[in-house]
Design a protein around this motif. Sequence first.
Motif: not given
Length: 513
Positions: A239-255, A340-345
């Motif tokens: 569940v966590a990975n599926t939700s994280i992948l959805e949050a990271f969709e289209g993003e290039s800098l992820v944390h 800056d510019g990172e998407v955080l989960v």
Amino acid sequence: MSPGFCIPNEFYSEERSDEVSGLDLSLSAMACYDLPILDNTASTWFLPFSDDTRDYKRLKRTPSVGNCIGSNRSLYSGGGISRSESTNSLNSLPRLHFRDHIWTYSQRYLAAEAVDEAAAAMFRGDGDGAEEEGSGDGMRLVQLLIACAEAVACRDRSHASMLLSELRANALVFGTSFQRVASCFVQGLADRLMLVQPLGTVGIVAPTVNSTDAASEKKEEALRLVYEVCPHIQFGHFVANTSILEAFEGESLVHVVDLGMTLGLPHGHQWRRLIHSLANRAGQPPRRLRITGVGHCADHLQSIGDELGVYAESLGINFEFSVVESNLENLKPENFKLLDGEVLVVNSILQLHCVVKESRGALNSVLQIIHKLSPKVLVLVEQDSSHNGPFFLGRFMEALHYYSAIFDSLDAMLPKYDTRRAKIEQFYFAEEIKNIVSCEGPARVERHERVDQWRRRMSRAGFQPAPIKMMAQAKQWLGKINVCEGYTMVEEKGCLVLGWKSKSIVAASCWKC
């Protein structure tokens, strides 16, 4: 009011008002509330009828209540605390306010009728094992456990010791699923009995923690086996990975900030799967993936990070790993390096319940720090059961029902004399049970709560629910991992709940700032 009524001081916690406000009065849920020691000569109870009019309704005992309390067929027959002993020993306890008596009786009126249902639920999954031992023997074991819990709660050492001796002879480590789970509760009750202070004092002494290298190795092996055999942790990771992948969709800098860093499991299983999914997602993989692991042992976490770095490099992922060596209660916003510019989960798998304390201050502090980080999503996976209520006997009954379902599922997945099952039960789940049963105060860290309670806590901390919409994917995943039949997947108010034969085991939810 009945003079035989007993509530020891340690039954109460500062969270009582919070628990009452979120009380589930359904019949099955009421099984988790402890039952009072009642005067059999009383023919009626007084219960609140209306808070506005302060009227009270006089309710006569129903046959089902009579059967549960004060009869030969009751859960207290053959093992309860004698009337003279309990009355004499409890007269020295501080008197409760009238409102406490009313509140307690109103809850236990329904609880009495629900005990038979809870006990039946414990045995529904035992199958042939329960039939072999006989329903009478099984019910006798339930009676002994509850009577012993009563005696321990009321600090009746002599009676509790007698009951523990009989329980040890019947609660077998290699018996039926309920005998095995009973053996774990017997250990917890024995520990609690040794630590309670004499009548007239408050609370219990903190237990000694077994932290030897051998014990740690056994726990680590048991955790690894739980991950391999049971779907509980894997469900949280999915569940966590599926939700994280959805949050990271289209993003290039992820944390990702991982609280507890995959429970200390070696090899970083959850993040290996995430790295693989990111490398193979539609479009381009992220330019950089950062993972921050939070935990106690920096060297162990760093070794996991190094292994993940090698794996990420093999898939062409630019990977960075950092460690925050701290427990959750001591976290500070400056512990985390945000760019800056990172998407955080933020990822929390079976972690936040450990900072649920009586005052709520510790958990609120952690949630406020997480909120300040402004994550796009917080994934919360926790055991879905009420093991943090204000009454010891309530926690005891709820835990007995919850872990009976887990041991029943292990029966279906592993052969009777499989050493893996013994290790899982005795070195992982037994440790949780003993903590719930024997510990109080800061030593009690297994403070599991239900989804509704977490929903209230998260809302108070400023988080908003982000409903999980992957029911079809979750059912497909459950079918693929080849666990035995009996596991269920349901959606409950935007959360996904993994259960065993209708008993909720683990719940996953997502939250946004």
